[in-house]
Scaffold this motif. Structure first.
Motif, PDB file in Angstrom:
ATOM      1  N   ALA A 166     -26.066   5.042  27.039  1.00 53.14           N
ATOM      2  CA  ALA A 166     -25.312   6.115  27.682  1.00 53.14           C
ATOM      3  C   ALA A 166     -25.546   7.392  26.887  1.00 53.14           C
ATOM      4  N   MET A 167     -25.724   8.492  27.625  1.00 53.28           N
ATOM      5  CA  MET A 167     -25.933   9.777  26.963  1.00 53.28           C
ATOM      6  C   MET A 167     -24.683  10.643  26.995  1.00 53.28           C
ATOM      7  N   SER A 168     -23.625  10.139  27.663  1.00 50.65           N
ATOM      8  CA  SER A 168     -22.356  10.859  27.719  1.00 50.65           C
ATOM      9  C   SER A 168     -21.265   9.854  28.049  1.00 50.65           C
ATOM     10  N   ASP A 169     -20.055  10.334  28.119  1.00 52.51           N
ATOM     11  CA  ASP A 169     -18.929   9.455  28.442  1.00 52.51           C
ATOM     12  C   ASP A 169     -18.754   9.265  29.937  1.00 52.51           C
ATOM     13  N   MET A 170     -19.627   9.848  30.741  1.00 51.93           N
ATOM     14  CA  MET A 170     -19.521   9.767  32.198  1.00 51.93           C
ATOM     15  C   MET A 170     -20.380   8.629  32.726  1.00 51.93           C
ATOM     16  N   GLY A 171     -20.131   8.211  33.951  1.00 56.47           N
ATOM     17  CA  GLY A 171     -20.943   7.208  34.615  1.00 56.47           C
ATOM     18  C   GLY A 171     -20.490   5.792  34.338  1.00 56.47           C
ATOM     19  N   SER A 172     -21.200   4.845  34.939  1.00 58.64           N
ATOM     20  CA  SER A 172     -20.816   3.435  34.855  1.00 58.64           C
ATOM     21  C   SER A 172     -20.911   2.883  33.441  1.00 58.64           C
ATOM     22  N   LYS A 173     -21.775   3.468  32.626  1.00 59.96           N
ATOM     23  CA  LYS A 173     -21.933   2.994  31.250  1.00 59.96           C
ATOM     24  C   LYS A 173     -21.302   3.946  30.227  1.00 59.96           C
ATOM     25  N   GLY A 174     -20.497   4.856  30.707  1.00 61.59           N
ATOM     26  CA  GLY A 174     -19.926   5.859  29.826  1.00 61.59           C
ATOM     27  C   GLY A 174     -19.077   5.294  28.705  1.00 61.59           C
ATOM     28  N   ALA A 175     -18.484   4.117  28.940  1.00 61.31           N
ATOM     29  CA  ALA A 175     -17.645   3.513  27.903  1.00 61.31           C
ATOM     30  C   ALA A 175     -18.468   3.051  26.701  1.00 61.31           C
ATOM     31  N   LEU A 176     -19.783   2.931  26.879  1.00 60.81           N
ATOM     32  CA  LEU A 176     -20.648   2.506  25.769  1.00 60.81           C
ATOM     33  C   LEU A 176     -21.020   3.670  24.859  1.00 60.81           C
ATOM     34  N   PHE A 177     -20.840   4.885  25.347  1.00 63.36           N
ATOM     35  CA  PHE A 177     -21.224   6.063  24.569  1.00 63.36           C
ATOM     36  C   PHE A 177     -20.395   6.128  23.287  1.00 63.36           C
ATOM     37  N   LEU A 178     -21.091   6.170  22.148  1.00 66.65           N
ATOM     38  CA  LEU A 178     -20.468   6.259  20.826  1.00 66.65           C
ATOM     39  C   LEU A 178     -19.598   5.048  20.499  1.00 66.65           C
ATOM     40  N   SER A 179     -19.913   3.908  21.104  1.00 64.12           N
ATOM     41  CA  SER A 179     -19.114   2.700  20.861  1.00 64.12           C
ATOM     42  C   SER A 179     -19.604   1.908  19.647  1.00 64.12           C
ATOM     43  N   GLY A 180     -20.556   2.466  18.908  1.00 59.23           N
ATOM     44  CA  GLY A 180     -21.040   1.820  17.703  1.00 59.23           C
ATOM     45  C   GLY A 180     -22.342   1.086  17.917  1.00 59.23           C
ATOM     46  N   ALA A 181     -23.139   0.981  16.883  1.00 59.24           N
ATOM     47  CA  ALA A 181     -24.429   0.303  16.957  1.00 59.24           C
ATOM     48  C   ALA A 181     -24.808  -0.163  15.561  1.00 59.24           C
ATOM     49  N   GLN A 182     -25.866  -0.942  15.503  1.00 61.06           N
ATOM     50  CA  GLN A 182     -26.357  -1.418  14.214  1.00 61.06           C
ATOM     51  C   GLN A 182     -27.863  -1.269  14.165  1.00 61.06           C
ATOM     52  N   VAL A 183     -28.360  -0.904  12.988  1.00 63.39           N
ATOM     53  CA  VAL A 183     -29.795  -0.834  12.769  1.00 63.39           C
ATOM     54  C   VAL A 183     -30.078  -0.982  11.280  1.00 63.39           C
ATOM     55  N   GLU A 184     -31.101  -1.736  10.970  1.00 69.18           N
ATOM     56  CA  GLU A 184     -31.578  -1.866   9.590  1.00 69.18           C
ATOM     57  C   GLU A 184     -30.455  -2.168   8.606  1.00 69.18           C
ATOM     58  N   HIS A 185     -29.600  -3.111   8.974  1.00 72.68           N
ATOM     59  CA  HIS A 185     -28.510  -3.548   8.096  1.00 72.68           C
ATOM     60  C   HIS A 185     -27.487  -2.454   7.825  1.00 72.68           C
ATOM     61  N   TRP A 186     -27.422  -1.485   8.728  1.00 74.06           N
ATOM     62  CA  TRP A 186     -26.367  -0.470   8.675  1.00 74.06           C
ATOM     63  C   TRP A 186     -25.543  -0.583   9.947  1.00 74.06           C
ATOM     64  N   ASN A 187     -24.280  -0.274   9.857  1.00 74.62           N
ATOM     65  CA  ASN A 187     -23.435  -0.124  11.029  1.00 74.62           C
ATOM     66  C   ASN A 187     -23.159   1.349  11.249  1.00 74.62           C
ATOM     67  N   ALA A 188     -23.453   1.824  12.438  1.00 77.92           N
ATOM     68  CA  ALA A 188     -22.992   3.147  12.845  1.00 77.92           C
ATOM     69  C   ALA A 188     -21.686   2.886  13.575  1.00 77.92           C
TER      70      ALA A 188
END
Length: 699
Positions: A226-248
């Motif tokens: 998701a690129m914003s809080d709008m749309g069907s996937k808007g709830a995923l925007f900024l909901s956290g992610a993981q990469v290279e043993h880091w948590n965003a």
């Protein structure tokens, strides 16, 4: 806040993208679009100074310098290596140099590169450049950024490095298909139902700030879901992610508006301190963002509902409110992880997990500790940490890498931390630490001194007595108030309960007693030596030699002895030496004290206390400090200790980041603080009855 850098997170994106491209490249072929410069209006003339200044601010909002400046290199000249499993991408020169930079580009070419990921010569950019986010930029901001890059950045004739990607990942044309399938280039559209502050925040977060590049999960093509809080996937925007043993971490409704503003402005707040390369983002970007824009960003983030809301956050603690202080968890003294924490972590994070305000982060209420996935916590423990250098907190504090500890030890300590302050977070498995270690390949300290592990106290048949002895060292003035006359503990001089090399460790010490002591002019016992510290360093009264507490302290020393024999040499024993021929410079010592010592020991040597009035770091002079009979009251003894052990958190030396001053600075600052007013020692006339008195004795 995220713990990794913008470049690091973008690299994972790029690495994933090239995986997808490898499959596409095997099937598709395409001709890259090219720019008809003859039909594209140029951006000529000299922009107004105000427009250039605005462009500088836009560049800071977008953190352009993070990727486009190599470490130690000229600003915006590119050359930063962005490593991926499939080769290396090098950032490009975006200075106005006409041959190597963007000086020969038109504004239209620049605008297309920023919004569509297509360079002036038509080649596709890897989405390590977050052009899907920059597509949301306003025309005014884009024009200002162009003006700044053309007129506000010095031209640097530094050639761009060739792409270091392996075949087929070096085939850029396949990126056109990634763009067609995954790139959302929808312009930012204000929400008419929200006010101007909210919309400004949404614009900055979704666009220039490109926060979703790290904090939004990714799909099969490694695109942001998701690129914003709008749309069907808007709830995923900024909901956290993981990469290279880091948590965003999830940014949706994470903190209050003032807490988020404080983090972005200063690099820390009451819940956390930015770490990893996020410190660079704060250094180059968010600390320079205006307060209204920071409030707008925080307002927008606070408005986003979370599917997994955090437990209610504690209200800010008023400066005068000390009654709510927490206590040390019971497991600190009954579990291997607790004893490991008490040994390696309490000097900075404190026994109650409260940290040291403005210096070391609290663990209680820290989202990194409470995260469902402990990846970031493991990463920091294995590789270390640094604070951001900001206007509010210019000094950088460090946590060294603890990779010298075994996977099991790290898992035990982190499990204790999460159990104690993780709001129900689960334990850490040693296998997870092992996996992270394999991927991260952290640097391991290999100094010869082997730090004894307090966790092993629990294996001894007299474990309860040994733990008591350890606690008497760590909490001396609290547990023995009738014997301690100031605010010091044994560990004030014997770091980490006497387990740090050159920090006056207890390792092997009891093997050398009874022994002749020149200051006493006779052979003394271990009990005599301990009581000497009570009378001098702690300006108090001796313990009865046959008391249970004295027996516990001696038992702890004997456990520390291990297999050491009297004739052995113990690496790291004592505090080392400093050349006594160095002439002290008191004026410089006062400056060093103000710069390096005052933050922990007070501007007037009064020490540091927490909100509950408990001593955090001891006073160095005054009525609550050591008396003139203490070894630390002597200039060159104190200088040797300072050189190897102070300040803590200064660099990456295991286990406290301790030491680092020059011999001269150590002598100067030691002369300064040892000669401040402090309690007298009545029995000083009995010292050195047979042997020469040291030249730096205070009497």
């Amino acid at each position: 806040m995220r713990e990794d850098s913008t470049p690091r997170r973008r690299l994972a994106w790029a690495a994933g993208v090239v995986v997808a491209l490898g499959a596409i490249a095997a099937v598709w072929m395409a001709i890259p679009p090219r720019l008809d410069e003859a039909k594209t209006p140029g951006f000529s003339g000299t922009a107004e100074a105000g427009l250039v200044a605005k462009g500088r601010y836009v560049a800071q909002l977008g953190d352009c310098v993070a990727c486009h400046t190599a470490p130690g290199g000229p600003e915006m000249a590119g050359g930063r290596a962005l490593e991926t499993p499939f080769g290396t991408i090098y950032s490009t020169n975006i200075t106005p140099d006409p041959q190597q930079g963007i000086g020969g580009w038109s504004y239209a070419a620049f605008d297309r590169a920023m919004r569509q990921g297509v360079a002036a010569d038509g080649h596709r950019l890897y989405p390590a450049m977050p052009y899907p986010s920059y597509a949301k930029m306003s025309d005014d901001d884009m024009a200002a950024l162009w003006a700044y890059l053309r007129q506000g950045v010095p031209a640097v004739a530094q050639a761009n490095k060739p792409l270091g990607m392996h075949f087929p990942f070096d085939q850029r044309w396949g990126l056109a298909y990634w763009d067609a399938v995954f790139a959302d280039k929808t312009p930012f559209v204000p929400n008419p139902q929200k006010d101007a502050i909210w919309n400004r925040g949404a614009y900055l977060v979704q666009g220039l700030g490109h926060c979703g590049a790290c904090h939004t999960p990714r799909g099969i093509g490694f695109q942001e879901l998701a690129m914003s809080d709008m749309g069907s996937k808007g709830a995923l925007f900024l909901s956290g992610a993981q990469v290279e043993h880091w948590n965003a971490v999830e940014l949706r409704d994470l903190w209050t508006v003032p807490d988020t503003v404080e983090m972005l402005k200063t690099g820390q707040n009451r819940f956390a301190t930015a770490s990893g390369s996020m410190t660079d983002v704060i250094l180059h970007s968010t600390q320079h963002v205006s307060d209204p824009d920071l409030v707008a960003i925080a307002t927008y983030l606070k408005s986003l509902p979370s599917a997994t809301p955090e437990a209610a956050l504690p209200a800010p603690v008023a400066a005068s409110a000390a009654a709510s202080a927490t206590e040390t968890p019971v497991a600190a003294y009954t579990s291997r992880g607790g004893l490991g924490y008490m040994q390696f972590c309490t000097d900075c994070h404190r026994p109650d997990g409260g940290g040291v305000k403005g210096v070391f982060p609290a663990l209680a209420g820290n989202p990194t500790v409470a995260a469902k996935d402990p990846a970031t916590l493991i990463h920091i423990t294995l590789t270390g940490w640094k604070t951001a250098s900001t206007g509010a907190h210019p000094r950088v504090y460090t946590m060294p890498a603890f990779a010298r500890l075994s996977d099991a030890e790290i898992a035990e300590i982190l499990s204790y931390v999460r159990t104690s302050w993780g709001q129900g977070a689960g334990a850490v498995d040693a296998a997870a630490v092992a996996d992270a270690r394999k991927s991260l390949d952290p640097k391991i300290d290999k100094t010869p001194f082997e730090t004894p592990r307090l966790a092993r106290l629990l294996d001894a048949p007299n474990a309860a007595q040994l733990v008591r002895g350890m606690r008497l060292n760590a909490e001396t003035h609290i547990l023995l108030p009738k014997n301690v006359g100031n605010d010091l503990n044994c560990t004030s001089c014997h770091l980490n309960a006497g387990t740090v090399a050159d920090g006056s460790p207890y390792v092997g010490v009891s093997a050398f007693f009874p022994s002749y002591a020149p200051r006493a002019g006779k052979v003394i016992t271990m009990e005599d030596r301990i009581n000497g510290c009570f009378r001098r360093s702690m300006n108090g009264k001796p313990l009865p030699p046959d008391s249970d507490d004295m027996k516990a302290m001696v038992a702890y020393f004997d456990w520390m002895k291990g297999t050491t024999k009297k004739e052995d040499k113990v690496p790291g024993r004592g505090v080392g030496k400093v050349d006594p021929k160095i002439v002290p410079n008191v004026a410089n010592g006062e400056k060093v004290y103000g710069a390096q010592c005052a933050v922990c020991h007070g501007q007037s040597g009064e020490g540091l206390k927490d909100a509950a009035g408990r001593t955090v770091y001891p006073p160095l002079w005054g009525d609550r400090s050591f008396n003139i009979g203490a070894g630390m009251a002597r200039t060159y003894t104190a200088a040797a200790f300072v050189k190897r052990n102070m300040p803590i958190g200064f660099h990456e030396k295991f286990p406290l980041g301790q030491g680092g001053l020059s011999d001269q600075d150590a002598v100067d600052v030691a002369e300064y603080f040892t000669h401040q007013d402090r309690p007298d020692f009545p029995d000083k006339v009995k010292d050195w009855p047979k042997d020469p008195k040291p030249k730096d004795a205070r009497y």
